[in-house]
Design an enzyme around this catalytic site. Structure first.
Site, mmCIF file in Angstrom:
data_model
loop_
_atom_site.group_PDB
_atom_site.id
_atom_site.type_symbol
_atom_site.label_atom_id
_atom_site.label_comp_id
_atom_site.label_asym_id
_atom_site.label_seq_id
_atom_site.Cartn_x
_atom_site.Cartn_y
_atom_site.Cartn_z
ATOM 1 N N HIS A 191 0.683 -1.341 -0.014
ATOM 2 C CA HIS A 191 0.282 0.162 0.204
ATOM 3 C C HIS A 191 0.717 1.374 -0.150
ATOM 4 C CE1 HIS A 191 -3.027 -2.610 2.278
ATOM 5 N NE2 HIS A 191 -3.593 -2.808 1.193
ATOM 6 N N LYS B 218 -18.352 -5.193 10.192
ATOM 7 C CA LYS B 218 -17.429 -5.989 9.835
ATOM 8 C C LYS B 218 -16.180 -5.821 10.746
ATOM 9 C CE LYS B 218 -14.791 -7.424 6.278
ATOM 10 N NZ LYS B 218 -14.090 -7.157 4.526
ATOM 11 N N ARG C 90 -2.703 -6.081 -8.439
ATOM 12 C CA ARG C 90 -1.368 -6.818 -8.291
ATOM 13 C C ARG C 90 -1.577 -8.096 -9.087
ATOM 14 N NH1 ARG C 90 -2.844 -8.803 -2.616
ATOM 15 N NH2 ARG C 90 -4.948 -8.875 -3.504
ATOM 16 N N SER D 257 -3.013 -7.727 3.265
ATOM 17 C CA SER D 257 -3.415 -7.360 4.666
ATOM 18 C C SER D 257 -3.672 -8.843 5.288
ATOM 19 C CB SER D 257 -4.458 -6.434 5.156
ATOM 20 O OG SER D 257 -4.254 -5.392 4.595
#
Lengths: 154, 154, 154, 154, 154, 154
Positions: free
Chosen positions: B14, B38, B87, B124
């Site tokens: 990031h 969440k 990615r 992550s």
């Protein structure tokens, strides 16, 4: 900011990318690749002329021919970013590789913009295929290009 | 220009996108998504704090939390473009879809930038997996994040 | 050489990879991931037992449970390579990422072998879905696993 | 011919597939999967009702709920083919696998039809995300579904 | 319903698609593309003859040559759908694009059917490569085609 | 174990695969494909010579030219496995197909190894493109290859 390509010929999909780039960036250069060893359907001058007619209504878009490596062109002009349309996964692999190469050669970045899905299938090759069989290209290319294609395949 | 994400936690991948965006655009907002339904590993405040520490050396990058639709956030702030790192092909499909959705909702454009291949595998989730088994995350996240991960999994 | 996985439960597709690996390498360890936080259909002991029954006819294949990072397991055992079956493009992205991560953590390499196309669609999840509706799993898993699935879903 | 799905809720993308299938085949059954173990946003009865309202103008399309394996449903009804919309490469891998599984179980074939690119990004999940933040779903779902979503998220 | 292709030469993978289409649809036309500008290994007459021999046992399958745009061929014959085999993700992108183009030109739909995985790698090019080195093509093409390949490469 | 390719010319990406294979396997043969009908930039002898110079420091790596089918070459030499680098999804589809073909022809297995991401974009074609415009290839190929490229394009 530069939008590079062969544009043999320019399509409505390319035009969509130019127009959207012109709203996001102050100055846009459309760089038409000139390749002496590869004969296209249109000459490099014809390709440049067609792009110029197509973007005439976009005041911050300029059109230029270039020969050699795109990374060198960007360095000479002090251009920080290339903008490319991404249509599909098969584009993705190739374009990511080119982005990595260009960044390695002269630190120029590449920004991708997703092609309008309406034009997802559209490429210069598809246009030439349809035109070669006298198919209707009016929804695929700007009117000026349609006229020139008709001349080529008559 | 906005870089959105959950950043639970922010990774070196990031950070690479933020730094490159900050060189291409005048002002960059990192928008940290806050989702009340969440539960992440880190709270939204922790996630915002970690991003702030991570981009402290980039003067034209600001960090904000936001709740709701990204398209609405962009409209309220008059932001013309979202910048996202791409990615891999599996990112591509999802992100192209989100770009099309956001453009349909409020005309905001999305620009993609290829992740540095060195960080191509990094997410992550991967970071949390490695940290949960006391693996070495020092090459994967900024030092301040590594410290906080150690605290969480001790 | 190690073949890692959850094997919840082991399928004919996994068995095909084990058998082919056992012909290419002197010693093969099937490493069954034990995850205390993630409840599968079968317990880790059941999963290990099913793999053992399935590879009993392959003399150079051993089965072990392991907990933690695969990269650490390989380092402790001085294993130079992981062998993974690749079924489809969606596997590819994830597995390439894991390979890159593992190589970065402990220099262990990953070798991929293409799944027999006959088993291209086969995964532990598909097997559980079919079994949960009393579908016929006899072509999808070894007989001993079919029996245990019948017990679970009766 | 059967169009299966969860349809939680049905979207304009699904409707596009139903309408095109109804022009190509004499009889179309939309089969709404009922899953007792998986709680959706809408109940199975609500999902069936919404699909019925959505296809009311297509005389050769019938709507039914079904529980269990799709392959078994097709066999019981003597249905020779499943028709599925394909949106993107990530759909492709999964759907090709399901097609292979279903063909192996009961010889039922699967025919894929490319989603209208205008709806390429559209899924029931995206719709629920947008609706949950009071976003505008009027271009994403039929009017009757938009009303019900508003009720759910008010 | 039409199955189009160059079939230079027809393979067991093509035959598998023809046979499955003949079970799903009342009438199947195999349309062999004739391209005056592109020289194949076999002449268009040879390619048509080989397909005819290959489908002789399928009473509802007819074989025809055609020149020009597939969309025009479908319109002239009042054919509502093209059926194409899909082998892999790289096929997918191209074929989805062609489907979108053809639908835009004359509203003809395209239905995709997943290739039997046993033939997933099979293409006319692969067959010609193997045959050119006197490799065994007996599992790749119908016997009549194997004979003709032997003649070409002797 | 064999690493096959055209190597026109060998790149740093190929060398990375050879070096990693040489650490995993006792003996590695780099097999340089000789194709009498396809003219490359370098002759087959030049390509073999460049690979030899490039792997001179790897004692268990031998270099050979071969003509014909790779599967036949493996059978004649009693080689059980081919090792190939995988760069991207577009490689994947093709290579999986070749692996399936080769396995069907002579039971030889193919093991894939993920290319170092630093070299993910690198191919012999890219190298030739850059060199043809006098671009800097020093990070892309071994020094001996860079010299020969300079000679070719001067």
């Amino acid at each position: 900011m530069v939008c590079p390509g062969s544009f043999d010929p320019v399509t409505n999909g390319h035009l969509d990318v130019f127009a959207r780039a012109s709203r996001l960036f102050e100055n846009v250069i459309v760089a038409v690749m000139v390749n002496r060893n590869k004969q296209g359907l249109f000459s490099s001058q014809e390709r440049i002329d067609m792009v110029k007619e197509t973007v005439a209504h976009l005041p911050n878009v300029k059109v230029e021919g270039f020969e050699g490596l795109l990374a060198d062109f960007c360095k000479q002009r002090d251009i920080g970013a290339i903008v490319k349309g991404l249509r599909a996964v098969s584009d993705f692999d190739y374009e990511i590789g080119m982005a990595q190469l260009n960044r390695g050669l002269t630190s120029v970045e590449t920004l991708f913009i997703a092609t309008n899905p309406e034009f997802g299938y559209l490429s210069s090759s598809v246009v030439k295929d349809v035109a070669s069989f006298q198919g209707d290209v009016s929804g695929l290319v700007p009117p000026a290009v349609a006229v020139r294609l008709k001349e080529k395949f008559d």
